[in-house]
Design a protein around this motif. Structure first.
Motif, PDB file in Angstrom:
ATOM      1  N   MET A 203      22.958  -5.919  28.876  1.00  0.00           N
ATOM      2  CA  MET A 203      23.540  -4.633  28.508  1.00  0.00           C
ATOM      3  C   MET A 203      23.537  -4.440  26.991  1.00  0.00           C
ATOM      4  O   MET A 203      23.319  -3.333  26.496  1.00  0.00           O
ATOM      5  CB  MET A 203      24.959  -4.515  29.059  1.00  0.00           C
ATOM      6  N   SER A 204      23.770  -5.520  26.240  1.00  0.00           N
ATOM      7  CA  SER A 204      23.770  -5.430  24.775  1.00  0.00           C
ATOM      8  C   SER A 204      22.405  -4.998  24.258  1.00  0.00           C
ATOM      9  O   SER A 204      22.287  -4.066  23.444  1.00  0.00           O
ATOM     10  CB  SER A 204      24.160  -6.773  24.150  1.00  0.00           C
ATOM     11  N   LEU A 205      21.372  -5.678  24.723  1.00  0.00           N
ATOM     12  CA  LEU A 205      20.020  -5.354  24.265  1.00  0.00           C
ATOM     13  C   LEU A 205      19.586  -3.983  24.781  1.00  0.00           C
ATOM     14  O   LEU A 205      18.890  -3.240  24.078  1.00  0.00           O
ATOM     15  CB  LEU A 205      19.040  -6.432  24.741  1.00  0.00           C
ATOM     16  N   ALA A 206      20.016  -3.639  25.985  1.00  0.00           N
ATOM     17  CA  ALA A 206      19.672  -2.329  26.551  1.00  0.00           C
ATOM     18  C   ALA A 206      20.300  -1.196  25.751  1.00  0.00           C
ATOM     19  O   ALA A 206      19.691  -0.125  25.592  1.00  0.00           O
ATOM     20  CB  ALA A 206      20.111  -2.257  28.009  1.00  0.00           C
ATOM     21  N   SER A 207      21.516  -1.402  25.250  1.00  0.00           N
ATOM     22  CA  SER A 207      22.175  -0.382  24.428  1.00  0.00           C
ATOM     23  C   SER A 207      21.385  -0.139  23.144  1.00  0.00           C
ATOM     24  O   SER A 207      21.187   1.014  22.731  1.00  0.00           O
ATOM     25  CB  SER A 207      23.609  -0.812  24.091  1.00  0.00           C
ATOM     26  N   ILE A 208      20.936  -1.231  22.537  1.00  0.00           N
ATOM     27  CA  ILE A 208      20.117  -1.099  21.314  1.00  0.00           C
ATOM     28  C   ILE A 208      18.811  -0.396  21.635  1.00  0.00           C
ATOM     29  O   ILE A 208      18.364   0.502  20.899  1.00  0.00           O
ATOM     30  CB  ILE A 208      19.849  -2.491  20.708  1.00  0.00           C
ATOM     31  N   ALA A 209      18.189  -0.777  22.756  1.00  0.00           N
ATOM     32  CA  ALA A 209      16.919  -0.154  23.160  1.00  0.00           C
ATOM     33  C   ALA A 209      17.102   1.337  23.419  1.00  0.00           C
ATOM     34  O   ALA A 209      16.233   2.148  23.082  1.00  0.00           O
ATOM     35  CB  ALA A 209      16.382  -0.852  24.416  1.00  0.00           C
ATOM     36  N   MET A 210      18.238   1.712  24.019  1.00  0.00           N
ATOM     37  CA  MET A 210      18.486   3.124  24.319  1.00  0.00           C
ATOM     38  C   MET A 210      18.644   3.925  23.040  1.00  0.00           C
ATOM     39  O   MET A 210      18.143   5.054  22.938  1.00  0.00           O
ATOM     40  CB  MET A 210      19.748   3.243  25.194  1.00  0.00           C
ATOM     41  N   ILE A 211      19.329   3.372  22.048  1.00  0.00           N
ATOM     42  CA  ILE A 211      19.497   4.060  20.757  1.00  0.00           C
ATOM     43  C   ILE A 211      18.144   4.250  20.082  1.00  0.00           C
ATOM     44  O   ILE A 211      17.829   5.324  19.554  1.00  0.00           O
ATOM     45  CB  ILE A 211      20.462   3.269  19.849  1.00  0.00           C
ATOM     46  N   ILE A 212      17.315   3.202  20.123  1.00  0.00           N
ATOM     47  CA  ILE A 212      15.968   3.298  19.530  1.00  0.00           C
ATOM     48  C   ILE A 212      15.139   4.334  20.283  1.00  0.00           C
ATOM     49  O   ILE A 212      14.423   5.146  19.670  1.00  0.00           O
ATOM     50  CB  ILE A 212      15.264   1.924  19.566  1.00  0.00           C
ATOM     51  N   PHE A 213      15.230   4.333  21.621  1.00  0.00           N
ATOM     52  CA  PHE A 213      14.492   5.292  22.442  1.00  0.00           C
ATOM     53  C   PHE A 213      14.879   6.732  22.079  1.00  0.00           C
ATOM     54  O   PHE A 213      14.001   7.601  21.923  1.00  0.00           O
ATOM     55  CB  PHE A 213      14.786   5.032  23.922  1.00  0.00           C
ATOM     56  N   LEU A 214      16.174   6.996  21.927  1.00  0.00           N
ATOM     57  CA  LEU A 214      16.630   8.351  21.590  1.00  0.00           C
ATOM     58  C   LEU A 214      16.208   8.738  20.174  1.00  0.00           C
ATOM     59  O   LEU A 214      15.866   9.900  19.916  1.00  0.00           O
ATOM     60  CB  LEU A 214      18.148   8.452  21.724  1.00  0.00           C
ATOM     61  N   PHE A 215      16.212   7.764  19.260  1.00  0.00           N
ATOM     62  CA  PHE A 215      15.764   8.042  17.885  1.00  0.00           C
ATOM     63  C   PHE A 215      14.293   8.437  17.880  1.00  0.00           C
ATOM     64  O   PHE A 215      13.902   9.412  17.221  1.00  0.00           O
ATOM     65  CB  PHE A 215      15.992   6.801  17.010  1.00  0.00           C
ATOM     66  N   ILE A 216      13.464   7.682  18.619  1.00  0.00           N
ATOM     67  CA  ILE A 216      12.030   8.002  18.701  1.00  0.00           C
ATOM     68  C   ILE A 216      11.833   9.357  19.382  1.00  0.00           C
ATOM     69  O   ILE A 216      11.030  10.192  18.941  1.00  0.00           O
ATOM     70  CB  ILE A 216      11.269   6.898  19.469  1.00  0.00           C
ATOM     71  N   ARG A 217      12.595   9.595  20.448  1.00  0.00           N
ATOM     72  CA  ARG A 217      12.519  10.858  21.196  1.00  0.00           C
ATOM     73  C   ARG A 217      12.877  12.041  20.297  1.00  0.00           C
ATOM     74  O   ARG A 217      12.188  13.065  20.308  1.00  0.00           O
ATOM     75  CB  ARG A 217      13.473  10.780  22.392  1.00  0.00           C
ATOM     76  N   ASN A 218      13.927  11.880  19.511  1.00  0.00           N
ATOM     77  CA  ASN A 218      14.343  12.960  18.615  1.00  0.00           C
ATOM     78  C   ASN A 218      13.319  13.215  17.519  1.00  0.00           C
ATOM     79  O   ASN A 218      13.133  14.348  17.072  1.00  0.00           O
ATOM     80  CB  ASN A 218      15.705  12.628  17.987  1.00  0.00           C
ATOM     81  N   SER A 219      12.642  12.146  17.080  1.00  0.00           N
ATOM     82  CA  SER A 219      11.634  12.304  16.024  1.00  0.00           C
ATOM     83  C   SER A 219      10.435  13.110  16.498  1.00  0.00           C
ATOM     84  O   SER A 219       9.688  13.664  15.685  1.00  0.00           O
ATOM     85  CB  SER A 219      11.178  10.932  15.522  1.00  0.00           C
TER      86      SER A 219
END
Length: 316
Positions: A203-219
């Motif tokens: 869950m810890s790593l998945a939370s980080i991955a989700m934040i990165i995914f949303l950052f890339i998506r927003n870009s």
């Protein structure tokens, strides 16, 4: 001596009843996941925001559970195993739920639950491909029957229903396949590390991955709303994280300690039926006759396959 002989069975009986109740409540909580997510969607939440808040709220709570059970856990695993657990956790806490949450946006909670249930079929296929495990004639029949049931549950020959459900169904089936990959890969790892640590690392790593995914998506111009929802939505996010994610894990963990994994598995098999009832009662979901037939074909065949495994464990 006589007093001890009376108290022991009574204590065992109390433990058994408590374990059963914990498993039932945990199963009901988990079965309500799709229903509460659908409520959040009806208030304007997006799949991405729902998953992010679920992870951000649930992760600290899993650390609390880790602290609660820390003294009872085996020795801390090597860093290599911790990294493997975290990476493997990306499948079950990031990629699988992301596909599932997006797919749930396009299909009913009842259909979603039936499609998610197909994961044992993917486990059979992956076990055969990766480990060359023997596939029996019964397994092949089960795959065919479940595939036919899935086809009917998303509309069958009704092109309107089939078209409406197709995209979401594909995503949810991919989610089930990813979850099956996690089960095949992490089988021995869970025994070495334990389910509590697996959840925390994943869950810890998945939370980080989700934040990165949303950052890339927003870009790329696909902005995700996070802070502009009405208060009801954030309450639902909290319920999704606590009631349908953390609470079931803790309740089932304690339930299995008291009644055993095999009996626990039997109780958890009623989860899809609870989702069907909740979907009809709380969401007013109505399926066509063909879809209902498909859902019960999937439910019946998967229950048969899983029940067969449980009976073999009981014999052993």
């Amino acid at each position: 001596m006589g007093k001890l002989e009376v108290n022991h069975p009574l204590k065992y009986h109390d433990q058994f009843i408590t374990g059963m109740l914990l498993m039932v409540v945990g199963t009901v909580c988990f079965a309500s996941k799709s229903i509460i997510i659908k409520w959040a969607y009806s208030y304007g939440a997006t799949p991405e925001s729902t998953l992010l808040f679920r992870q951000l709220i649930a992760t600290p709570l899993f650390y609390v559970i880790l602290l609660m059970y820390y003294r009872k856990l085996p020795a801390k695993p090597p860093k290599k195993d911790m990294v493997k657990a975290g990476i493997t956790g990306l499948l079950v806490f990031f990629l699988s739920p992301l596909l599932d949450f997006i797919g749930l946006h396009y299909v009913s909670a009842i259909v979603e639950r039936m499609l998610v249930m197909s994961y044992p079929i993917f486990v059979l296929i992956l076990s055969f491909l990766s480990r060359k495990e023997r596939v029996s004639i019964l397994d092949v029949i089960a795959m065919g029957v479940v595939s036919f049931g899935v086809f009917l549950s998303i509309g069958g020959w009704n092109l309107h229903e089939l078209t409406a459900n197709f995209f979401g169904a594909v995503l949810i089936l991919l989610s089930s396949a990813v979850y099956a990959c996690y089960l095949v890969i992490s089988g021995q790892m869970v025994h070495r590390i334990g389910s509590i640590r697996m959840n925390v690392y994943g869950m810890s790593l998945a939370s980080i991955a989700m934040i990165i995914f949303l950052f890339i998506r927003n870009s790329f111009g696909y902005e995700t709303e996070l802070l502009s929802f009405q208060p009801t939505v954030y309450l639902l996010f909290f319920m999704i994280a606590v009631i349908t994610t953390v609470a079931p894990f803790l309740l089932m963990l304690e339930g299995i300690k008291r009644i055993g994994a095999v009996r626990g598995s039997l109780i958890s098999m009623v989860g899809p039926i609870i989702t069907i009832i909740f979907g009809a009662c709380f969401l007013g979901e109505r399926l066509t006759l063909i879809q209902w037939i498909g859902c019960f074909i999937v439910l019946g065949m998967i229950s048969f396959v899983e029940g067969k495994k449980i009976r073999l464990k009981l014999k052993n």
